[in-house]
Scaffold this motif. Structure first.
Motif, PDB file in Angstrom:
ATOM      1  N   ALA A   1       0.826  -1.211   0.000  1.00  0.00           N
ATOM      2  CA  ALA A   1       0.000   0.000   0.000  1.00  0.00           C
ATOM      3  C   ALA A   1       0.860   1.260   0.000  1.00  0.00           C
ATOM      4  CB  ALA A   1      -0.933  -0.008   1.195  1.00  0.00           C
ATOM      5  N   GLU A   2       1.933   1.244   0.808  1.00  0.00           N
ATOM      6  CA  GLU A   2       2.816   2.401   0.854  1.00  0.00           C
ATOM      7  C   GLU A   2       3.499   2.629  -0.491  1.00  0.00           C
ATOM      8  OE1 GLU A   2       5.444   1.582   4.047  1.00  0.00           O
ATOM      9  OE2 GLU A   2       4.004   2.120   5.636  1.00  0.00           O
ATOM     10  N   ARG A   3       3.951   1.482  -1.085  1.00  0.00           N
ATOM     11  CA  ARG A   3       4.608   1.609  -2.379  1.00  0.00           C
ATOM     12  C   ARG A   3       3.620   2.033  -3.461  1.00  0.00           C
ATOM     13  NH1 ARG A   3       9.548   3.124  -3.597  1.00  0.00           N
ATOM     14  NH2 ARG A   3      10.439   2.088  -5.459  1.00  0.00           N
ATOM     15  N   LYS A   4       2.401   1.575  -3.318  1.00  0.00           N
ATOM     16  CA  LYS A   4       1.331   1.978  -4.239  1.00  0.00           C
ATOM     17  C   LYS A   4       1.146   3.499  -4.200  1.00  0.00           C
ATOM     18  CE  LYS A   4      -2.824   1.851  -6.358  1.00  0.00           C
ATOM     19  NZ  LYS A   4      -3.069   1.528  -7.742  1.00  0.00           N
ATOM     20  N   ASN A   5       1.134   4.031  -2.989  1.00  0.00           N
ATOM     21  CA  ASN A   5       0.992   5.476  -2.826  1.00  0.00           C
ATOM     22  C   ASN A   5       2.151   6.220  -3.483  1.00  0.00           C
ATOM     23  OD1 ASN A   5      -0.265   7.884  -1.660  1.00  0.00           O
ATOM     24  ND2 ASN A   5       1.533   7.943  -0.322  1.00  0.00           N
ATOM     25  N   GLU A   6       3.373   5.656  -3.299  1.00  0.00           N
ATOM     26  CA  GLU A   6       4.545   6.290  -3.908  1.00  0.00           C
ATOM     27  C   GLU A   6       4.465   6.255  -5.438  1.00  0.00           C
ATOM     28  OE1 GLU A   6       7.885   4.291  -2.316  1.00  0.00           O
ATOM     29  OE2 GLU A   6       7.787   5.299  -0.362  1.00  0.00           O
ATOM     30  N   HIS A   7       4.038   5.101  -5.985  1.00  0.00           N
ATOM     31  CA  HIS A   7       3.902   5.022  -7.448  1.00  0.00           C
ATOM     32  C   HIS A   7       2.809   5.965  -7.960  1.00  0.00           C
ATOM     33  CE1 HIS A   7       6.840   1.999  -8.357  1.00  0.00           C
ATOM     34  NE2 HIS A   7       6.317   1.108  -7.497  1.00  0.00           N
ATOM     35  N   ASN A   8       1.730   6.051  -7.181  1.00  0.00           N
ATOM     36  CA  ASN A   8       0.672   6.986  -7.569  1.00  0.00           C
ATOM     37  C   ASN A   8       1.185   8.435  -7.572  1.00  0.00           C
ATOM     38  OD1 ASN A   8      -1.434   5.226  -8.091  1.00  0.00           O
ATOM     39  ND2 ASN A   8      -2.108   5.161  -5.961  1.00  0.00           N
ATOM     40  N   GLN A   9       1.908   8.779  -6.517  1.00  0.00           N
ATOM     41  CA  GLN A   9       2.469  10.124  -6.449  1.00  0.00           C
ATOM     42  C   GLN A   9       3.456  10.372  -7.587  1.00  0.00           C
ATOM     43  OE1 GLN A   9       4.129  10.771  -2.541  1.00  0.00           O
ATOM     44  NE2 GLN A   9       2.128  11.255  -1.633  1.00  0.00           N
ATOM     45  N   CYS A  10       4.241   9.340  -7.902  1.00  0.00           N
ATOM     46  CA  CYS A  10       5.193   9.457  -9.007  1.00  0.00           C
ATOM     47  C   CYS A  10       4.449   9.685 -10.324  1.00  0.00           C
ATOM     48  CB  CYS A  10       6.047   8.191  -9.082  1.00  0.00           C
ATOM     49  SG  CYS A  10       7.239   8.223 -10.449  1.00  0.00           S
ATOM     50  N   TYR A  11       3.378   8.930 -10.525  1.00  0.00           N
ATOM     51  CA  TYR A  11       2.570   9.082 -11.743  1.00  0.00           C
ATOM     52  C   TYR A  11       1.962  10.483 -11.808  1.00  0.00           C
ATOM     53  CZ  TYR A  11      -1.140   8.296 -15.136  1.00  0.00           C
ATOM     54  OH  TYR A  11      -1.985   8.399 -16.215  1.00  0.00           O
ATOM     55  N   GLU A  12       1.408  10.911 -10.664  1.00  0.00           N
ATOM     56  CA  GLU A  12       0.820  12.242 -10.611  1.00  0.00           C
ATOM     57  C   GLU A  12       1.871  13.321 -10.840  1.00  0.00           C
ATOM     58  OE1 GLU A  12      -0.904  12.020  -6.758  1.00  0.00           O
ATOM     59  OE2 GLU A  12      -2.897  11.434  -7.501  1.00  0.00           O
ATOM     60  N   LEU A  13       3.075  13.093 -10.316  1.00  0.00           N
ATOM     61  CA  LEU A  13       4.163  14.050 -10.532  1.00  0.00           C
ATOM     62  C   LEU A  13       4.495  14.176 -12.012  1.00  0.00           C
ATOM     63  CD1 LEU A  13       6.454  15.885  -9.534  1.00  0.00           C
ATOM     64  CD2 LEU A  13       7.869  13.821  -9.255  1.00  0.00           C
ATOM     65  N   HIS A  14       4.565  13.025 -12.691  1.00  0.00           N
ATOM     66  CA  HIS A  14       4.886  13.077 -14.116  1.00  0.00           C
ATOM     67  C   HIS A  14       3.753  13.699 -14.931  1.00  0.00           C
ATOM     68  CE1 HIS A  14       8.766  11.236 -13.974  1.00  0.00           C
ATOM     69  NE2 HIS A  14       8.307  10.174 -13.297  1.00  0.00           N
ATOM     70  N   LEU A  15       2.510  13.507 -14.479  1.00  0.00           N
ATOM     71  CA  LEU A  15       1.404  14.203 -15.128  1.00  0.00           C
ATOM     72  C   LEU A  15       1.569  15.716 -14.972  1.00  0.00           C
ATOM     73  CD1 LEU A  15      -1.725  12.066 -14.119  1.00  0.00           C
ATOM     74  CD2 LEU A  15      -0.670  12.231 -16.387  1.00  0.00           C
ATOM     75  N   PHE A  16       1.904  16.122 -13.759  1.00  0.00           N
ATOM     76  CA  PHE A  16       2.119  17.543 -13.493  1.00  0.00           C
ATOM     77  C   PHE A  16       3.273  18.083 -14.336  1.00  0.00           C
ATOM     78  CE2 PHE A  16       4.746  20.578 -11.105  1.00  0.00           C
ATOM     79  CZ  PHE A  16       3.892  21.668 -11.103  1.00  0.00           C
ATOM     80  N   VAL A  17       4.387  17.324 -14.343  1.00  0.00           N
ATOM     81  CA  VAL A  17       5.556  17.752 -15.111  1.00  0.00           C
ATOM     82  C   VAL A  17       5.217  17.847 -16.604  1.00  0.00           C
ATOM     83  CG1 VAL A  17       7.879  17.085 -15.864  1.00  0.00           C
ATOM     84  CG2 VAL A  17       7.235  16.915 -13.449  1.00  0.00           C
ATOM     85  N   ARG A  18       4.467  16.872 -17.102  1.00  0.00           N
ATOM     86  CA  ARG A  18       4.074  16.897 -18.513  1.00  0.00           C
ATOM     87  C   ARG A  18       3.276  18.157 -18.837  1.00  0.00           C
ATOM     88  NH1 ARG A  18      -0.698  13.052 -20.126  1.00  0.00           N
ATOM     89  NH2 ARG A  18      -1.687  14.708 -18.895  1.00  0.00           N
ATOM     90  N   ASP A  19       2.278  18.450 -18.002  1.00  0.00           N
ATOM     91  CA  ASP A  19       1.445  19.623 -18.244  1.00  0.00           C
ATOM     92  C   ASP A  19       2.246  20.915 -18.079  1.00  0.00           C
ATOM     93  OD1 ASP A  19      -0.612  17.896 -18.687  1.00  0.00           O
ATOM     94  OD2 ASP A  19      -1.554  18.169 -16.728  1.00  0.00           O
ATOM     95  N   ALA A  20       3.157  20.898 -17.081  1.00  0.00           N
ATOM     96  CA  ALA A  20       4.002  22.070 -16.861  1.00  0.00           C
ATOM     97  C   ALA A  20       4.908  22.299 -18.065  1.00  0.00           C
ATOM     98  CB  ALA A  20       4.823  21.916 -15.585  1.00  0.00           C
ATOM     99  N   GLN A  21       5.472  21.210 -18.570  1.00  0.00           N
ATOM    100  CA  GLN A  21       6.340  21.317 -19.740  1.00  0.00           C
ATOM    101  C   GLN A  21       5.553  21.804 -20.963  1.00  0.00           C
ATOM    102  OE1 GLN A  21       8.048  17.401 -20.013  1.00  0.00           O
ATOM    103  NE2 GLN A  21       9.854  17.963 -18.779  1.00  0.00           N
ATOM    104  N   ALA A  22       4.346  21.293 -21.125  1.00  0.00           N
ATOM    105  CA  ALA A  22       3.510  21.727 -22.249  1.00  0.00           C
ATOM    106  C   ALA A  22       3.193  23.217 -22.130  1.00  0.00           C
ATOM    107  CB  ALA A  22       2.222  20.912 -22.289  1.00  0.00           C
ATOM    108  N   SER A  23       2.873  23.625 -20.885  1.00  0.00           N
ATOM    109  CA  SER A  23       2.583  25.038 -20.650  1.00  0.00           C
ATOM    110  C   SER A  23       3.810  25.894 -20.930  1.00  0.00           C
ATOM    111  CB  SER A  23       2.122  25.253 -19.209  1.00  0.00           C
ATOM    112  OG  SER A  23       1.896  26.625 -18.951  1.00  0.00           O
ATOM    113  N   ASP A  24       4.950  25.438 -20.424  1.00  0.00           N
ATOM    114  CA  ASP A  24       6.197  26.177 -20.647  1.00  0.00           C
ATOM    115  C   ASP A  24       6.558  26.224 -22.122  1.00  0.00           C
ATOM    116  OD1 ASP A  24       6.963  27.295 -18.318  1.00  0.00           O
ATOM    117  OD2 ASP A  24       8.328  25.702 -17.693  1.00  0.00           O
TER     118      ASP A  24
END
Length: 458
Positions: free
Chosen positions: A94-117
């Motif tokens: 469960a803890e690792r699941k949360n970390e992978h979810n956060q990692c996925y969400e981070l890359h979503l954020f980074v992708r959108d940030a990069q697109a915006s930039d």
């Protein structure tokens, strides 16, 4: 012994499973993050699939304990240890699941940030490349403004995406994301760059608005200058030198002056616009000031030229009236000159007396005309002293008039002398005729041989 073997197998699997869960590193991109989540979920399926095995082993241990096995206490301890490890692997997952979810969400954020930039950087580059291009004509400036409005429309559409990105980042931070600092820094970069773009866009719009104002001003100046040049051709023509239809020309000039006065508002409007642009700190204030000064000079020159032409037309009208009076005198002098040039001296005393009478009347007329000639000469000098455009012509005409008038005196005197001489001749001839008549009346008597027959006849 069988129980221990089963416990040993499960504990080995749990350790292996824990190692596999830990072995899947956090992804470096969104695709790897999706794959990691999928693999991690497969591990959950494998753990769940072992649930029945755990239950059977635990049931087997319960039987051993309930049957009073001599190692019941060890069995019980082992069962508790197994259950703890089982719960621990679920927690680890469960803890690792949360970390992978956060990692996925981070890359979503980074992708959108990069697109915006990426979009922001592209727009900044467009603004940089077009910064000096403000349009060389009104059509060009309007086209540039239309293109910039398209950028502003896109920027407004990006506002929603930026807001969504900001909200997403804030949610990740509130949820205690492991890369909170990185997310905050990345968001700040996006926001700062977007703020820079907005500032540059507003500055570009201000410049383009000034460019449009400048091009409209230039258009108005060109139109006003063209009008001034067109009217200057009329104002500077010398049609007043042609005496034909002068009265009509005067009326047209009055209408022309009225047109110039009406169009003063056009020049004043351009001047007012120039003042407003300069007061607003327009980037082309120097050019605007030069243009409006040039236009003002052109309009002033036009007004002056029209004024001069109007004066010349008035002068031409006065000259025409003066010349008509001069022509009347010249026509009279021509009549006089013709009469003075006549060789007719009369055939008899009566005709000579008639000619002499008419000549004396003509001489009286010549004397009377002196005042008129002098007045015309004075009027000519007045026109010349007033700066008349044809001063030389007026002076020549006036001098010629005086000279021609003065030239009448000698022929008049000669003509009078001839007529008086002819009169004396006719008087002499009359007297001779009278004597001849008298002699002819008495000659018969003087040469008569009739001496009388008697005393009374003698």
């Amino acid at each position: 012994r069988e129980f221990q073997n089963r416990i040993h197998d499960l504990m080995s699997w749990l350790r292996h499973c824990s190692e596999e869960i830990a072995s899947i590193e956090l992804a470096k991109n969104i695709t790897s993050a999706e794959a990691a989540l999928e693999t991690h979920q497969e591990q959950k399926g494998e753990i769940d699939a072992r649930q029945s095995v755990f239950e059977k082993v635990l049931a087997f241990g319960e039987n051993l304990v309930s049957s009073g096995h001599y190692a019941s206490e060890d069995v019980h301890t082992t069962m508790q240890s197994l259950q703890g490890e089982r719960e621990k692997i679920s927690q680890i997952w469960a803890e690792r699941k949360n970390e992978h979810n956060q990692c996925y969400e981070l890359h979503l954020f980074v992708r959108d940030a990069q697109a915006s930039d990426s979009w922001t950087i592209t727009q900044l580059a467009l603004l940089d490349n077009s910064e000096q291009d403000l349009g060389h004509s009104l059509d060009h400036a309007e086209a540039l403004m239309k293109k910039h409005e398209d950028i502003e429309t896109s920027l407004a559409a990006q506002e929603e995406k930026e807001k969504a990105l900001r909200d997403y980042a804030e949610r990740l931070v509130r949820s205690g994301h492991y890369d909170t600092d990185g997310i905050g820094q990345r968001l700040d970069t996006v926001v700062e760059r977007r703020a820079k773009l907005k500032e540059r866009s507003e500055r570009r719009r201000a410049k383009l608005e000034q460019s449009l104002q400048l091009q409209r001003f230039n258009r108005d100046v060109v139109e006003a200058e063209a009008w001034c040049l067109e009217k200057a051709q009329i104002a500077n023509d010398e049609s007043y030198r042609d005496p034909t239809n002068l009265q009509s020309k005067v009326q047209k000039q009055q209408a022309f002056d009225a047109e110039i006065l009406v169009n003063r508002s056009q020049v004043e409007s351009v001047s007012s616009t120039a003042t407003q642009l300069s007061d607003a700190g327009h980037y082309a204030a120097a050019h605007i000031a030069d243009s409006v000064e040039k236009l003002a000079d052109m309009y002033s020159a036009l007004c002056e030229a029209s004024k001069v032409k109007g004066q010349c037309l008035d002068e031409a009208l006065k000259q025409q009236q003066w010349l008509r009076a001069v022509d009347d005198v010249i026509a009279w002098m021509e009549t006089v000159e013709t009469a003075l040039a006549s060789e007719e001296q009369g055939k008899d005393l009566s005709s000579v007396n008639g000619l002499l009478k008419r000549h004396r009347l003509m001489e009286a007329s010549i004397v009377q005309y002196r005042e008129r000639v002098e007045n015309l000469a004075a009027e000519g000098r007045t026109l010349v002293d007033g700066g008349h455009f044809d001063s030389d012509g007026i002076t020549q005409t006036s001098d010629a008039l005086i000279t021609r008038y003065d030239g009448l005196a000698e022929p008049a005197e000669l003509r009078r002398e001839k007529l008086e001489s002819s009169q004396r001749l006719q008087l002499f001839l009359r007297d001779i005729g009278d004597i001849d008549l008298w002699l002819s009346e008495r000659e018969p008597r003087a040469f008569s041989e009739d001496y009388g027959a008697d005393l009374s006849n003698v």
